[in-house]
Design an enzyme around this catalytic site. Structure first.
Site, PDB file in Angstrom:
ATOM      1  N   SER A   1       0.833  -1.195   0.000  1.00  0.00           N
ATOM      2  CA  SER A   1       0.000   0.000   0.000  1.00  0.00           C
ATOM      3  C   SER A   1       0.873   1.254   0.000  1.00  0.00           C
ATOM      4  CB  SER A   1      -0.957  -0.037   1.197  1.00  0.00           C
ATOM      5  OG  SER A   1      -1.989   0.908   1.058  1.00  0.00           O
TER       6      SER A   1
ATOM      7  N   ASP B   1      -9.086  -4.692  -5.903  1.00  0.00           N
ATOM      8  CA  ASP B   1      -8.688  -3.858  -4.759  1.00  0.00           C
ATOM      9  C   ASP B   1      -9.833  -2.939  -4.350  1.00  0.00           C
ATOM     10  OD1 ASP B   1      -7.436  -2.017  -2.966  1.00  0.00           O
ATOM     11  OD2 ASP B   1      -5.510  -2.366  -3.936  1.00  0.00           O
TER      12      ASP B   1
ATOM     13  N   HIS C   1      -7.530  -5.567  -1.394  1.00  0.00           N
ATOM     14  CA  HIS C   1      -6.314  -4.852  -0.988  1.00  0.00           C
ATOM     15  C   HIS C   1      -5.372  -5.775  -0.221  1.00  0.00           C
ATOM     16  CE1 HIS C   1      -3.991  -1.256  -0.525  1.00  0.00           C
ATOM     17  NE2 HIS C   1      -3.985  -1.341   0.790  1.00  0.00           N
TER      18      HIS C   1
END
Length: 834
Positions: free
Chosen positions: A689, A762, A796
């Site tokens: 991330s 995601d 994610h």
């Protein structure tokens, strides 16, 4: 004839030896055996403590789900992810059993009557501890006698230790867990799938017209964050309305059901502490194509137990964006809840600055209360100079109210008397604590709460009016959790317990009213966390083991770990966890290839950025998710090195993001090289991330690293133009910052190997898959070395066993080729960091 194609990870590579490499669909791959063993290692069960704190529910934790589980049908509507088969929020991991643990005798008790092949999602103890309600997610399987898919509500009788299915109608758990106990412990408030809901609308696939959005003058400047899974057309809106419509009902422990009112789009419901009223939040049209459901219009009402509206609290309109700034909030009524220490009293906040932090205002928020029958004028509980951050309720003469202001990182906690609130603006009561939420060293801890007779959390208050505080005990030597007794009158503290070397002990719960018995987890570098009861009356050494979870990876038990400290060039103190393979000796074995794994963090002061984080006494956990897995492949690991980005005074941290990021990396590299554990020319950097964003930048702006691993990141900040992470300025206010921080803009400078991994689905705001696709395309088009791996059906965070194995396979191959077995640097490349 229809043809079904297998789900395959999509890998697109461009290697130095193959400038015209094509897309590859080779099926899921497996990493070497040592990495497979880490993925499949046994996982410790979860414990859920009972209200009387003498029992705990024990829930086995299963292994990772397979891709067939993760690839189930899923709807993406208005920011929600919904399993249409079960009318529930998508989830892929469930507990596979249920038992009870007696805290006093340390004996585990088996229960009977559980569903075959349990898939337990959520559970809740009744306030009187006689029952344990839980949901079982069933999927239609005629061979096992399961006729329909759905979320079933079950009940465990604690005395008989027998479980049974309670409700014949399936729950709807698109929002929340779908059930909660009423204060009487005899009834559950449930959200059912309406009996007459009918089948879900079937999209025709034929458009009925264009999707149109308007923007008109006069709305002011708003932050419009980038969100995934939004509604796209009228057919999406119909599906959203279908799956969010529920029927409220009251269900007693005998299974008798009574419907409450008519079906509606209830996103939240809670009973008053006296059990006579329901506080409901329901979604209203119009919907939006640019914000998720939590920003749609809502009605907040108090209803009786028949569903009739007794009091309309607020009708909140659709809100497409807030004013700029991280301290921005909605105008009007927000944060509506019950005061838990009163029979039926509402509490809420209202911004006095229109929700706009840029507007000057001495009083930012007013907190109001209103008691049943809700006909009197709301009373002011507190006038605050910053934003309302909640109340820890105790009794009529004692509660703790918190407020915070993100811009300055300031937090305050006040002792208030809810029955006799202060009339002084900005001073709602007696100040208990004022400080910065960045300052971990001086964090006093959080108040210890206990469930009352209605099952609601209240302050644990001693006879002398003192309370207990549970803190992490951050210090320059690392975290040392503690329990303090605070005399609210004198502000004097007494330390009842603090974790001590060579263990890390964290308090899970206070078992006795006087704080003399604690339930804690205790661990050391070689002992995984286990539960203990600590009796302070019998001396600090009185410790009784409740669980005996073995080391999940005995082959890695002798991993070496050290919490190291070093300085950045400008004097900021930094910390990191250095991990080395078992049996490694620096004098005998020399420097190793090393993987650094980091996540930058913004600070407003250098002193806060310099504070030590972590503990040298925590278990040497080796997870498939972090970098430690590569210890099994002979790498050294620098985990979670400090990468602070500091903005002092009026300066924003990101104004100097790149030079600070590079200085952080240089300091970490220099330290591991100085220690002799790392080869300067065999260092990799990685992150997930925001850590992936960091990785792209470090490869673009330094030659410190031979390779990078970037997972689920964002690389072009103009695609998140209304802010990202802690950055609250929009692109148009700070274009130079956005441009400089975007590694996409410097893709031509990336000369080392970049592995990019991303979940195809995601769901995180800002990290859309297109970010990785465009970053890879840029590096490829510019002749760099890169590989893009898109994981099907992954979000994610990656969930399927096959996806995790593929992630490790790709990462290991990348490290082997470009780091461990890296060729000497080219003659025209100056040694890294020099």
């Amino acid at each position: 004839m229809s043809v079904r194609f297998p789900l395959l990870p999509i890998t697109v590579g461009l290697l130095a030896s193959s400038p015209l490499a094509m897309a590859q669909d080779a099926g899921y791959q497996m990493p070497p055996a040592p990495l497979q063993a880490i993925v499949d290692a046994p996982r410790a069960p979860t414990l859920s403590l009972s209200p009387k704190r003498n029992l705990a529910a024990v829930l086995p934790t299963p292994s990772l789900p397979g891709i067939s589980e993760v690839a189930q049908p899923e709807l993406k509507l208005a920011g929600l992810r919904i399993n249409p088969r079960t009318y529930s929020a998508s989830r892929f991991s469930f507990h596979t059993g249920l038992g009870l643990l007696d805290i006093d005798t340390q004996k585990e008790v088996k229960v009977s009557g559980l569903p075959a092949a349990p898939r337990i999602a959520d559970l809740a103890w009744s306030p009187d501890q006689r029952y344990l309600a839980f949901t079982h997610v069933a999927f239609a399987d005629p061979a096992r006698g399961v006729k329909a898919s759905g979320v079933e509500l079950w009940l465990l009788d604690v005395q008989t230790k027998a479980a049974r299915k309670l409700a014949s109608t399936p729950l709807s758990t698109v929002y929340g867990r779908g059930f909660s106990w009423m204060p009487d412990s005899k009834t559950l408030l449930v959200q059912l799938k309406p009996a007459r809901l009918g089948a879900a609308p079937v999209p025709s696939g034929i458009p009925t017209g264009p999707s149109i959005q308007d923007s008109v003058p006069g709305g002011g400047v708003k932050q419009l964050r980038t969100y995934p899974d939004l509604l796209k057309n009228a057919q999406d809106a119909q599906l959203f309305e279908h799956y969010t419509t529920v029927q409220l009902a009251l269900l007693d422990v005998a299974g008798k059901q009574r419907l409450v009112g008519q079906p509606g789009q209830f996103s939240r419901v809670s009973a008053s502490p006296d059990g006579k009223h329901l506080l409901t939040t329901s979604i209203m049209r119009p919907y939006s194509y640019i914000v998720p459901a939590h920003d749609f219009g809502h009605r907040i009402d108090v209803r009786d137990l028949n569903g009739k509206v007794e009091h309309a609290v607020a009708a909140l309109p659709l809100e497409e964006g807030l004013p700029p700034g991280n301290d921005a909030v909605s105008a009007g009524v927000r944060s509506v809840s019950w005061r838990v220490d009163a029979p039926a009293t509402l509490v809420w906040a209202e911004a006095q600055d229109g929700g706009d932090p840029a507007r000057a205002a001495e009083i930012r928020d007013i907190v109001y209360t209103q008691a049943a029958p809700f006909t009197s004028k709301p009373a002011v509980l507190a006038r605050l100079g910053s934003r309302y951050a909640g109340v820890a309720w105790g009794r009529g003469d004692l509660a703790l109210l918190s407020e915070a202001w993100y811009k300055t990182r300031a937090v305050k906690q006040w002792r208030i008397q809810p029955d006799q609130p202060s009339a002084v603006a900005g001073t709602p009561g007696d100040l208990v604590y004022a400080g910065s939420f960045e300052d971990r060293y001086n964090d006093p801890g959080t108040p210890v709460m206990r469930a009352d007779a209605a099952g609601l959390p209240r302050l644990l208050i001693a006879a002398d009016g003192s309370i207990l505080l549970d803190g992490q005990g951050a210090s320059k030597d690392g975290d040392r959790p503690f329990i303090d007794r605070l005399n609210l009158a004198t502000k004097q503290k007494q330390r009842l317990f603090q974790s001590a070397a060579p263990y890390y002990e964290n308090v899970v719960a206070v078992l006795d009213e006087d704080g003399s018995r604690l339930l804690s987890t205790r661990e050391s570098p070689t002992e995984q966390p286990n539960y203990y009861v600590r009796n302070l009356k019998q001396g600090a050494a009185q410790l009784t083991a409740l669980t005996h979870f073995p080391h999940p990876l005995p082959q890695l038990k002798d991993v070496q770990k050290e919490l190291i400290r070093y300085k950045r060039a400008d004097g900021v103190d930094l910390t990191a966890t250095l991990m080395l393979p078992p049996n490694y000796d620096v004098k005998r074995d020399g420097p190793l290839p090393i993987l650094m794994w980091a996540y930058p963090q913004e600070f407003k002061t250098a002193s806060a950025a310099s504070q030590t984080k972590g503990s040298p006494y925590k278990f040497n956990a080796v997870s498939y998710w972090g970098p430690a897995a590569f210890l099994s492949m002979g790498y050294a690991v620098l985990d979670n090195p400090s990468f602070p980005i500091v903005g002092n005074g009026e300066q924003e941290p990101n104004d100097t993001y790149l030079p600070q990021l590079v200085a952080d990396a240089e300091a970490a590299v220099d330290e591991v090289v100085r220690r002799g554990v790392a080869d300067r020319n065999r260092i990799a950097i990685g992150g997930h991330s925001y850590g992936a964003f960091m990785t792209g930048n470090l490869l673009a702006h330094t030659r410190l690293f031979r390779a990078g691993i970037a997972r689920s990141g964002a690389y072009n900040r103009t695609l998140t133009p209304f802010g990202f992470q802690a950055e609250e300025r929009p692109f148009w206010q700070a274009p130079a910052v956005y441009q400089a921080m975007s590694p996409f803009n410097s893709a031509d400078k990336i000369k080392d190997a970049l592995l990019i991994i991303h979940g195809e689905q995601d769901n995180n705001s800002g990290t859309f898959p297109i970010q990785s696709e465009r970053m890879f395309q840029a590096v490829k088009g510019l002749g760099g070395t890169a590989r893009l791996v898109m994981l099907p059906n992954e979000s994610h965070g990656y969930r399927a066993r096959e996806s995790i194995m593929q992630m490790l396979y790709e990462s290991n191959n990348w490290l082997e080729k470009y780091v461990k077995n890296a060729a000497p640097p080219a003659a025209d490349v100056q040694p890294a960091g020099k």
